[in-house]
Design a protein around this motif. Structure first.
Motif, PDB file in Angstrom:
ATOM      1  N   ASN A 430      -2.812 -25.903   8.824  1.00 11.77           N
ATOM      2  CA  ASN A 430      -2.119 -25.829  10.111  1.00 11.77           C
ATOM      3  C   ASN A 430      -1.759 -24.375  10.427  1.00 11.77           C
ATOM      4  OD1 ASN A 430      -0.621 -26.257  12.400  1.00 11.77           O
ATOM      5  ND2 ASN A 430       1.159 -27.062  11.332  1.00 11.77           N
ATOM      6  N   PRO A 431      -2.347 -23.779  11.484  1.00 14.18           N
ATOM      7  CA  PRO A 431      -2.139 -22.352  11.748  1.00 14.18           C
ATOM      8  C   PRO A 431      -0.937 -22.042  12.651  1.00 14.18           C
ATOM      9  CG  PRO A 431      -3.815 -23.191  13.223  1.00 14.18           C
ATOM     10  CD  PRO A 431      -3.347 -24.365  12.406  1.00 14.18           C
ATOM     11  N   PHE A 432      -0.108 -23.035  12.974  1.00 11.22           N
ATOM     12  CA  PHE A 432       0.918 -22.850  13.994  1.00 11.22           C
ATOM     13  C   PHE A 432       2.312 -22.646  13.402  1.00 11.22           C
ATOM     14  CE2 PHE A 432      -2.137 -26.070  15.748  1.00 11.22           C
ATOM     15  CZ  PHE A 432      -2.927 -25.125  16.386  1.00 11.22           C
ATOM     16  N   ASP A 576       5.132 -14.474  15.385  1.00  8.30           N
ATOM     17  CA  ASP A 576       3.924 -14.268  16.196  1.00  8.30           C
ATOM     18  C   ASP A 576       4.253 -13.639  17.551  1.00  8.30           C
ATOM     19  OD1 ASP A 576       1.194 -14.302  16.507  1.00  8.30           O
ATOM     20  OD2 ASP A 576       1.112 -16.355  17.270  1.00  8.30           O
ATOM     21  N   LYS A 668       6.435 -24.644  19.754  1.00  9.92           N
ATOM     22  CA  LYS A 668       5.236 -24.466  18.933  1.00  9.92           C
ATOM     23  C   LYS A 668       4.480 -23.251  19.442  1.00  9.92           C
ATOM     24  CE  LYS A 668       2.753 -27.969  17.538  1.00  9.92           C
ATOM     25  NZ  LYS A 668       1.831 -29.135  17.483  1.00  9.92           N
ATOM     26  N   LYS A 670       1.200 -21.578  19.596  1.00 10.88           N
ATOM     27  CA  LYS A 670      -0.199 -21.955  19.444  1.00 10.88           C
ATOM     28  C   LYS A 670      -1.054 -21.011  20.268  1.00 10.88           C
ATOM     29  CE  LYS A 670      -3.173 -26.059  19.882  1.00 10.88           C
ATOM     30  NZ  LYS A 670      -3.209 -27.475  20.287  1.00 10.88           N
ATOM     31  N   SER A 671      -1.976 -20.327  19.607  1.00 12.55           N
ATOM     32  CA  SER A 671      -2.859 -19.363  20.279  1.00 12.55           C
ATOM     33  C   SER A 671      -2.044 -18.339  21.067  1.00 12.55           C
ATOM     34  CB  SER A 671      -3.842 -20.088  21.212  1.00 12.55           C
ATOM     35  OG  SER A 671      -4.578 -21.056  20.516  1.00 12.55           O
ATOM     36  N   ASN A 672      -1.007 -17.822  20.423  1.00 15.18           N
ATOM     37  CA  ASN A 672      -0.108 -16.808  21.003  1.00 15.18           C
ATOM     38  C   ASN A 672       0.633 -17.297  22.247  1.00 15.18           C
ATOM     39  OD1 ASN A 672      -0.750 -14.802  19.073  1.00 15.18           O
ATOM     40  ND2 ASN A 672      -2.663 -14.381  20.158  1.00 15.18           N
ATOM     41  N   LYS A 673       0.686 -18.610  22.436  1.00 14.91           N
ATOM     42  CA  LYS A 673       1.426 -19.180  23.563  1.00 14.91           C
ATOM     43  C   LYS A 673       2.557 -20.056  23.045  1.00 14.91           C
ATOM     44  CE  LYS A 673      -2.440 -19.175  26.847  1.00 14.91           C
ATOM     45  NZ  LYS A 673      -3.317 -20.007  27.706  1.00 14.91           N
ATOM     46  N   LYS A 675       4.685 -23.161  23.359  1.00 14.20           N
ATOM     47  CA  LYS A 675       4.665 -24.474  23.988  1.00 14.20           C
ATOM     48  C   LYS A 675       5.946 -25.230  23.636  1.00 14.20           C
ATOM     49  CE  LYS A 675      -0.318 -24.929  24.371  1.00 14.20           C
ATOM     50  NZ  LYS A 675      -1.472 -25.844  24.280  1.00 14.20           N
TER      51      LYS A 675
END
Length: 681
Positions: A430-432, A576, A668, A670-673, A675
Motif C-alpha cells: 500500500n503506497p498511501f 508527502d 488519504k 494518493k498520487s500527491n493529492k 483525498k
C-alpha cells in the motif's frame, strides 16, 4: 407427473433461476428502499411484543406496531409484567438509528433496516394494555418461564431450544467466535436434523407409511420454526428438510444441488433481506458446499478423515464471510471443530433438551458447559492460530470464492493460498499515507499509517467512563485495515478523555513503544507505566522529534507547565508535502509559545486544540498557521458546549469537520493529492 419430473430434472433450470434471483434481489434492495410509515414526530405507539432482551438496568422490547411496522423500544428500567405477545402502549421519542461512525465497523442502522426496523424509541413509559392471545407466544412464554427456573446452565438451554444467546456471557460468545465454533450455538441444520431424526425414528416404529411420517415431522418443524421466531438459519434448515423430504417421498429425483437452488429462491421470496443476514450466509453457503462436494466427502472411508475434510471445507467456504465481518480467522478452527462438533452435538445439545424436561440434569449440563467455556477461553487468550485480515470488498470476495471452489475441485489449484497471502500482507504494497481522526466522543484519537506498512502511529486513545472505545472501535478498526500492531502510541497528555483507554489498548493489542508528554506523570500515566513495565514495553517522555522511515514528527511543546493541558504534546509533521498539526488540549498560552519559536504557515490539516474549547485556537494563532481543514473531535450534545461559537468563527475561513456530525474523518494522500472521506453517523 412424468412431465413434471422431466421439467424438475432440467440441468440448468434451477441453477440459472437461483443466480438471476440473487442478482435481482441485490440490485432491487439497493435501489428501492422501503420507507417508514412514521415521520419522526410521533410520541405514542401501540404494538405487540415479539422479542424481549433484559439487562441489569435496561429492557429492550421489539414490537410490531398497529401499522405492521416494527420498532425497538429502549426502556431504562426493569419491566417484570410484560411478556412476549402482550400488547403495550409506549410514550417516548422516536430516534433514527445511527450508522457506524468509524470506517468498516458494524452498521447498526443497516442491521435494523435489514430486519425491517426503521426507528428506535427512547421510552418514558411502557404500559401493558392487553395480554397475549397468540397460542405460539403462549407456548414460547411457558418455555421461557420454565428455562428461567432452571438451577444451572439456563443460557444454553435457551440457546438450543429457542435460538436465543442473550444470556450467554459476551466474553464467552466472543471466544466461540474467535475460535471459529460460534456456528454450533445457533439453531441450524444439525439441530433440525436431530429433532427430525428422533421424531421420524419414533414414528417409523408406529407406522410404515412414509408419507404420513414425513407429514407429521414437517408439521412439527414448521411449528417449531414459528415458535422460535423464524430465525433465518432455522427457516433455511426447515425448508431444506421439507424439500428433501418431498423429493424422497414423491420420488421426484431432483438433484441435491438443484434443491439448494430452489431453497435459495424460496428464501429470497419469503424475505429478500435474508441475503444480508450473516447467519443465513453462513448456514446456506456451508450447506450448499457440503452438498456440492459430497462425493469428495464420501471418498474418505474413516470418520476422522471425513470429519477433517468437512471441517476444512466449512472453514474455507466461510472464510470470506468471516473476514468481512470479523477481520480475523483462527486456523485452529479446522481442528477445533472436529473436537467441539461432537462434544456439542452429542453432549451439550442433548443435555440441554433433557435439562428442560428434567431440571436436575442441568447440574450435569453445567459441568460440561464449564469445561467447554474454559477450554474456549484458554484457546482464545493464547491467541494461537488467529490471523488478522483487512476487510475485503465485494470484488475480493467474488475472487475468493472462485479460487476456493477451484481448490476444492482440484487440490492442485493452490492459487487460493497465494491469494490469501497477498491479501494478508497487502499493507506492505500500500503506497498511501492515511490520517484518520476517529470518532471517540468528547475525546481524541488519531491514527497515522505510513506507506508499505512502515509505521502505524496512534495519537491518543480517547476515554469514556461507560464505554470501551478500544474494544468496540479502535482495535476492530485497526484489524479491518489488516494492522496487527501499533508502532507508536503517543499520548498528548494525561487527561482521561485522551489516554483513558491506553491500558485497555496495551492489554489487548500489540504496542511497541509509548511516548508521553513533558511534565510530571499523573496517576493515570503512572498506572499505564506499571503495565508497560510489566509487559516490557519501552516508553519515552518529552522528546523533540521522531523519525519513522524518513518521516519526521516534531514535538513542538517541550516546556513544562503546571497543568496537563499546556503540557500537551503538539505534533507537527509533513507527509508527502502535506502539513498536519495535532494540538492535543494545548491552550492559548502554548499557542503563543509555539508562534514565538516556529514559523508554521499554511497548515493543511489542523487537529483543533481542546475539542474547540474557547481556551484554545485563538484568532491570532489561526491567522498565523492558516489551516485549510480543521478537525474538531467532539461528542454529540456534550455537556461542555464544545465547540465554542467564538472558535468556530475563528475557523470560519477553513473547512471544518466535526466528529459529532461527520463521524470519523480520513485524509488519504494518493498520487500527491489529498483525498477526504467521512463516516457520518
Amino acid at each position: 407427473m412424468r412431465k413434471l419430473k422431466n421439467i424438475l430434472q432440467h440441468r440448468y433450470l434451477f441453477k440459472v433461476s437461483a443466480i438471476v434471483c440473487l442478482i435481482l434481489v441485490i440490485i432491487f434492495t439497493n435501489i428501492f428502499r422501503v420507507d417508514s410509515k412514521f415521520d419522526g414526530t410521533e410520541t405514542s405507539f401501540v404494538g405487540v411484543v415479539y422479542k424481549i432482551k433484559c439487562s441489569s438496568d435496561k429492557t429492550i422490547l421489539y414490537i410490531k406496531e398497529k401499522s405492521s411496522e416494527r420498532l425497538v423500544i429502549n426502556y431504562f428500567d426493569i419491566l417484570e409484567n410484560v411478556s412476549i405477545g402482550d400488547k403495550i402502549e409506549v410514550e417516548g421519542v422516536l430516534e433514527e438509528p445511527n450508522n457506524n461512525d468509524v470506517f468498516n465497523l458494524f452498521n447498526y442502522k443497516k442491521y435494523l433496516y435489514y430486519n425491517k426496523i426503521h426507528y428506535q424509541v427512547v421510552a418514558n413509559s411502557v404500559v401493558k394494555i392487553g395480554n397475549n392471545s397468540n397460542v405460539l407466544y403462549y407456548i414460547k412464554n411457558k418455555f421461557i418461564s420454565r428455562i428461567n427456573k432452571l438451577p444451572k446452565a439456563k443460557e444454553y438451554v435457551k440457546t438450543f431450544l429457542l435460538g436465543d444467546t442473550s444470556l450467554i456471557d459476551g466474553q464467552i460468545l466472543n471466544s466461540f467466535r474467535s475460535n471459529g465454533i460460534s456456528h454450533l450455538f445457533s439453531i441450524s441444520g444439525m439441530h433440525i436434523s436431530l429433532f427430525a431424526s428422533c421424531i421420524l425414528y419414533i414414528l417409523k416404529r408406529i407406522s410404515y407409511n412414509n408419507f404420513y411420517n414425513y407429514f407429521i415431522v414437517i408439521n412439527f418443524l414448521v411449528f417449531y420454526m414459528l415458535l422460535v421466531g423464524t430465525l433465518p438459519s432455522v427457516v433455511r434448515s426447515t425448508i431444506m428438510y421439507i424439500l428433501f423430504a418431498l423429493n424422497k417421498v414423491f420420488n421426484l429425483k431432483i438433484k441435491s444441488i438443484d434443491i439448494m437452488c430452489i431453497l435459495l429462491i424460496i428464501m429470497l421470496l419469503i424475505n429478500p433481506m435474508y441475503v444480508y443476514n450473516v447467519s443465513f450466509q453462513y448456514s446456506y453457503i456451508i450447506s450448499f458446499s457440503l452438498i456440492l462436494f459430497n462425493k469428495n466427502i464420501q471418498r474418505h472411508k474413516n470418520k476422522i478423515g471425513k470429519s477433517l475434510y468437512i471441517s476444512m471445507l466449512s472453514f474455507f467456504v466461510a472464510f470470506p464471510i468471516t473476514i468481512y465481518n470479523y477481520y480475523k480467522v483462527n486456523i485452529l478452527g479446522i481442528f477445533l471443530n472436529i473436537v467441539f462438533i461432537p462434544f456439542v452435538s452429542v453432549i451439550i445439545f442433548p443435555l440441554s433438551i433433557v435439562s428442560f424436561i428434567f431440571p436436575f440434569m442441568s447440574y450435569i449440563l453445567s459441568f460440561f458447559v464449564n469445561v467447554l467455556e474454559y477450554v474456549s477461553r484458554v484457546i482464545e487468550i493464547s491467541k494461537f492460530g488467529i490471523i488478522c485480515f483487512s476487510k475485503p470488498n465485494i470484488y475480493l470476495i467474488i475472487l475468493y470464492y472462485i479460487f476456493i471452489y477451484m481448490f476444492l475441485y482440484n487440490y492442485k489449484n493452490v492459487y487460493i493460498f497465494v491469494f490469501i497471502l497477498l491479501h494478508k500482507y497487502y499493507m506492505y504494497f500500500n503506497p498511501f499515507f492515511n490520517v484518520v481522526y476517529l470518532s471517540v466522543g468528547n475525546g481524541d484519537s488519531s491514527l497515522i499509517t505510513l506507506p508499505y506498512n512502515k509505521g502505524n502511529i496512534l495519537i491518543d486513545t480517547g476515554g469514556l467512563y461507560n464505554y470501551e472505545i478500544v474494544k468496540n472501535k479502535t482495535i476492530p478498526y485497526l484489524m479491518s485495515l489488516g494492522i496487527t500492531k501499533v508502532d507508536y502510541l503517543i499520548t498528548t497528555h494525561g487527561d482521561y478523555d485522551h489516554m483513558g483507554e491506553a491500558i485497555n489498548l496495551v492489554n489487548n493489542f500489540k504496542v511497541k513503544k509509548v511516548i508521553f508528554n513533558c511534565g510530571e506523570f499523573n496517576d493515570l500515566e503512572k498506572e499505564l507505566i506499571k503495565v508497560l513495565d510489566k509487559k516490557k514495553i519501552k516508553y519515552f517522555s518529552c522528546i523533540k522529534s521522531l523519525n519513522i522511515d524518513n518521516n519526521n514528527f516534531y514535538f513542538l511543546q517541550t516546556k513544562e507547565y503546571d497543568n496537563e493541558n499546556d503540557n500537551s504534546n503538539v505534533i507537527y509533521t509533513e507527509l508527502d508535502g502535506y502539513k498536519f498539526m495535532f494540538m492535543g488540549d494545548a491552550s492559548v498560552t502554548t499557542e503563543k509559545e509555539i508562534m514565538n519559536k516556529y514559523n508554521l504557515p499554511d497548515i493543511d490539516v489542523l487537529k483543533v486544540g481542546h475539542h474547540g474549547s474557547k481556551t484554545s485556537s485563538s484568532k491570532e494563532f489561526i491567522n498565523v498557521i492558516t489551516p485549510k481543514y480543521s478537525i474538531i473531535s467532539v461528542g454529540k450534545n456534550n455537556r461542555y458546549g464544545h465547540p465554542n461559537k467564538e472558535i468556530l468563527n475563528n475557523l470560519a475561513n477553513t473547512k471544518i469537520y466535526r466528529t459529532d456530525e461527520d463521524g470519523s474523518i480520513m485524509f488519504k494522500i494518493k498520487s500527491n493529492k489529498l483525498k477526504k472521506e467521512t463516516c457520518s453517523p
